[in-house]
Design a protein around this motif. Sequence first.
Motif, PDB file in Angstrom:
ATOM      1  N   ARG A  96       0.787  -1.356   0.052  1.00  0.00           N
ATOM      2  CA  ARG A  96      -0.022  -0.073  -0.030  1.00  0.00           C
ATOM      3  C   ARG A  96       0.942   1.422  -0.106  1.00  0.00           C
ATOM      4  O   ARG A  96       0.812   2.399  -0.918  1.00  0.00           O
ATOM      5  N   VAL A  97       2.121   0.999   0.798  1.00  0.00           N
ATOM      6  CA  VAL A  97       2.684   2.437   0.803  1.00  0.00           C
ATOM      7  C   VAL A  97       3.652   2.711  -0.380  1.00  0.00           C
ATOM      8  O   VAL A  97       3.738   3.650  -0.854  1.00  0.00           O
ATOM      9  N   SER A  98       3.809   1.448  -1.168  1.00  0.00           N
ATOM     10  CA  SER A  98       4.479   1.606  -2.608  1.00  0.00           C
ATOM     11  C   SER A  98       3.403   2.327  -3.528  1.00  0.00           C
ATOM     12  O   SER A  98       3.728   3.202  -4.114  1.00  0.00           O
ATOM     13  N   GLN A  99       2.305   1.996  -3.528  1.00  0.00           N
ATOM     14  CA  GLN A  99       1.073   2.373  -4.242  1.00  0.00           C
ATOM     15  C   GLN A  99       1.127   3.917  -4.010  1.00  0.00           C
ATOM     16  O   GLN A  99       1.052   4.965  -4.700  1.00  0.00           O
ATOM     17  N   MET A 100       0.960   4.406  -2.737  1.00  0.00           N
ATOM     18  CA  MET A 100       1.104   5.717  -2.303  1.00  0.00           C
ATOM     19  C   MET A 100       2.200   6.519  -2.616  1.00  0.00           C
ATOM     20  O   MET A 100       2.162   7.693  -3.156  1.00  0.00           O
ATOM     21  N   SER A 101       3.508   5.944  -2.865  1.00  0.00           N
ATOM     22  CA  SER A 101       4.582   6.609  -3.491  1.00  0.00           C
ATOM     23  C   SER A 101       4.424   6.764  -4.731  1.00  0.00           C
ATOM     24  O   SER A 101       4.870   8.171  -5.349  1.00  0.00           O
ATOM     25  N   LEU A 102       3.718   6.099  -5.700  1.00  0.00           N
ATOM     26  CA  LEU A 102       3.526   6.209  -6.829  1.00  0.00           C
ATOM     27  C   LEU A 102       2.525   7.322  -7.220  1.00  0.00           C
ATOM     28  O   LEU A 102       2.741   8.170  -8.228  1.00  0.00           O
ATOM     29  N   VAL A 103       1.628   7.286  -6.392  1.00  0.00           N
ATOM     30  CA  VAL A 103       0.522   8.414  -6.607  1.00  0.00           C
ATOM     31  C   VAL A 103       0.900   9.889  -6.188  1.00  0.00           C
ATOM     32  O   VAL A 103       0.725  10.874  -6.896  1.00  0.00           O
ATOM     33  N   SER A 104       2.102   9.872  -5.264  1.00  0.00           N
ATOM     34  CA  SER A 104       2.441  11.105  -4.668  1.00  0.00           C
ATOM     35  C   SER A 104       3.587  11.730  -5.864  1.00  0.00           C
ATOM     36  O   SER A 104       3.397  12.671  -6.051  1.00  0.00           O
ATOM     37  N   LEU A 105       4.113  10.733  -6.622  1.00  0.00           N
ATOM     38  CA  LEU A 105       5.053  11.204  -7.624  1.00  0.00           C
ATOM     39  C   LEU A 105       4.284  11.468  -8.907  1.00  0.00           C
ATOM     40  O   LEU A 105       4.700  12.621  -9.370  1.00  0.00           O
ATOM     41  N   ALA A 106       3.271  11.072  -8.991  1.00  0.00           N
ATOM     42  CA  ALA A 106       2.395  11.341 -10.396  1.00  0.00           C
ATOM     43  C   ALA A 106       1.834  12.642  -9.907  1.00  0.00           C
ATOM     44  O   ALA A 106       1.817  13.535 -10.896  1.00  0.00           O
ATOM     45  N   ALA A 107       1.354  13.011  -8.715  1.00  0.00           N
ATOM     46  CA  ALA A 107       0.968  14.224  -8.622  1.00  0.00           C
ATOM     47  C   ALA A 107       1.874  15.474  -8.655  1.00  0.00           C
ATOM     48  O   ALA A 107       1.831  16.471  -9.162  1.00  0.00           O
ATOM     49  N   GLY A 108       3.427  15.009  -8.258  1.00  0.00           N
ATOM     50  CA  GLY A 108       4.314  15.911  -8.242  1.00  0.00           C
ATOM     51  C   GLY A 108       4.469  16.298  -9.931  1.00  0.00           C
ATOM     52  O   GLY A 108       4.917  17.498 -10.364  1.00  0.00           O
ATOM     53  N   THR A 109       4.774  15.412 -10.704  1.00  0.00           N
ATOM     54  CA  THR A 109       4.921  15.557 -12.027  1.00  0.00           C
ATOM     55  C   THR A 109       3.775  16.296 -12.837  1.00  0.00           C
ATOM     56  O   THR A 109       4.229  17.168 -13.720  1.00  0.00           O
ATOM     57  N   ALA A 110       2.552  15.954 -12.329  1.00  0.00           N
ATOM     58  CA  ALA A 110       1.495  16.698 -13.109  1.00  0.00           C
ATOM     59  C   ALA A 110       1.752  18.054 -12.679  1.00  0.00           C
ATOM     60  O   ALA A 110       1.254  19.083 -13.534  1.00  0.00           O
ATOM     61  N   LEU A 111       1.822  18.453 -11.185  1.00  0.00           N
ATOM     62  CA  LEU A 111       1.952  19.831 -10.944  1.00  0.00           C
ATOM     63  C   LEU A 111       3.153  20.689 -11.714  1.00  0.00           C
ATOM     64  O   LEU A 111       2.884  21.934 -12.164  1.00  0.00           O
ATOM     65  N   PHE A 160       0.232   2.499 -13.170  1.00  0.00           N
ATOM     66  CA  PHE A 160       0.933   1.283 -12.289  1.00  0.00           C
ATOM     67  C   PHE A 160       0.698   1.137 -10.890  1.00  0.00           C
ATOM     68  O   PHE A 160       0.662   0.043 -10.376  1.00  0.00           O
ATOM     69  N   ALA A 161       0.263   2.449 -10.377  1.00  0.00           N
ATOM     70  CA  ALA A 161      -0.362   2.042  -8.925  1.00  0.00           C
ATOM     71  C   ALA A 161      -1.455   1.351  -8.771  1.00  0.00           C
ATOM     72  O   ALA A 161      -1.427   0.645  -7.939  1.00  0.00           O
ATOM     73  N   LEU A 162      -2.419   1.521  -9.786  1.00  0.00           N
ATOM     74  CA  LEU A 162      -3.512   0.639  -9.753  1.00  0.00           C
ATOM     75  C   LEU A 162      -3.454  -0.715 -10.117  1.00  0.00           C
ATOM     76  O   LEU A 162      -4.193  -1.523  -9.690  1.00  0.00           O
ATOM     77  N   MET A 163      -2.322  -1.059 -11.014  1.00  0.00           N
ATOM     78  CA  MET A 163      -1.920  -2.466 -11.253  1.00  0.00           C
ATOM     79  C   MET A 163      -1.437  -3.200 -10.175  1.00  0.00           C
ATOM     80  O   MET A 163      -1.513  -4.421 -10.211  1.00  0.00           O
ATOM     81  N   LEU A 164      -0.968  -2.498  -9.203  1.00  0.00           N
ATOM     82  CA  LEU A 164      -0.328  -3.178  -7.947  1.00  0.00           C
ATOM     83  C   LEU A 164      -1.480  -3.457  -6.944  1.00  0.00           C
ATOM     84  O   LEU A 164      -1.134  -4.486  -6.155  1.00  0.00           O
ATOM     85  N   GLN A 165      -2.613  -3.029  -7.167  1.00  0.00           N
ATOM     86  CA  GLN A 165      -3.980  -3.447  -6.167  1.00  0.00           C
ATOM     87  C   GLN A 165      -3.925  -4.925  -5.871  1.00  0.00           C
ATOM     88  O   GLN A 165      -4.226  -5.304  -4.695  1.00  0.00           O
ATOM     89  N   PRO A 166      -4.099  -5.695  -6.978  1.00  0.00           N
ATOM     90  CA  PRO A 166      -4.429  -7.226  -6.695  1.00  0.00           C
ATOM     91  C   PRO A 166      -3.449  -7.909  -6.148  1.00  0.00           C
ATOM     92  O   PRO A 166      -3.686  -8.947  -5.446  1.00  0.00           O
TER      93      PRO A 166
END
Length: 380
Positions: A62-77, A161-167
Amino acid sequence: MFLQQTFVAMGRALPAVIAPAIITDLRLDAYWVGIYFALTAVSSLVAQLGCGSFIVRHGAMRVSQMSLVSLAAGTALAALGTPLALVLSAICAGGGSVSTPASSHLLSRVSSPRYLTLVFSIKQTAVPAGLLMAGLLGPQLTEWTGWRATMLIAAAACTIFALMLQPLRQMFDDDRVPTRTFQMSDFKTTVISVLATPSLRVFSFGCLAFNGLQTVFTAYLVVYLTTIGYTPVAAGFVFSVAVAVAVPGRIFWGWLGTSYASPRMVMAGLSLGMAGSAALLALCTAAWPTLLVALVACAVSATALSWHGVLLAETARAAPEGMRGSVTGGVLAFGQVGALGLPLAYSTLLDLTGSYGIGFVVCGVPALLVGVQLLRQRAS
């Protein structure tokens, strides 16, 4: 874990790889690259010091997924291009740094202790793989679509990729403790746990020197090469070739530290090697053949970008049971101090002297001191 860290490394390196286009479009001075990565380092430091409780409570996946989402937000900003957006981008990008403590927590739990150094070294090859992707794809995408679209594409890739890790979460987060809560004292506990253990203390100071030089190299190599006559695409290609060397390099150092030499001595050799190769990089000029410049850059990559598996495996081995994630985060937080301090030092020297070479030499000195200290400890 390999692919997760690949995407994180790609997203974190992308602003440096396409920095020439960003600098030209926004009319910035080159030293602002160092400022951006210094802000990212501050954010990473806080995130890594405080991530231990989150890993225990929510699980490493879960923390790995959070790291990807945080990075995605950073690059989009970053694509917005405003001063405030760039500051927020750097802060959010720092959240991606918790991917390493999370993966260390997971792998140390499922790997054989005998092969921990090699396993961690193989896992950490994901970082140069991500840098390679950034170096190859970043400049080309920027030429085709512009730097803003390139950042948005990277943000979308991290989110997908964060979504792909969910399973995989149910399988790998079965050790989580939902009752664990975060407390401000966790920061202090993590620092004390690291500094109170002699071996972890050495690794922390080594991480500071190594990560600082690595950040300077990845942040400024492309810009530096463009100042001595390379086109952005050619500079990005040299960058990609150099970081590609870190993939077999990390595996080689992990194998060497597992089978033939103590990890501490491997780190001593890497320390001296990165200091020497950084000094050689400072001497490069437009008169040097491209092959020679690439070889020097590869030497920096084989040392300053290849130490992670050895150091992280020894950190996990020395950490108390149940604290591998938080202790790894603590050691890496010292690395973020280096990632903050050395780019700022480099930017200051660049602003004062106008020389890119002086900064490479100065930023290699801490690694030299760490190497000498490790050799002295062996002699004693």
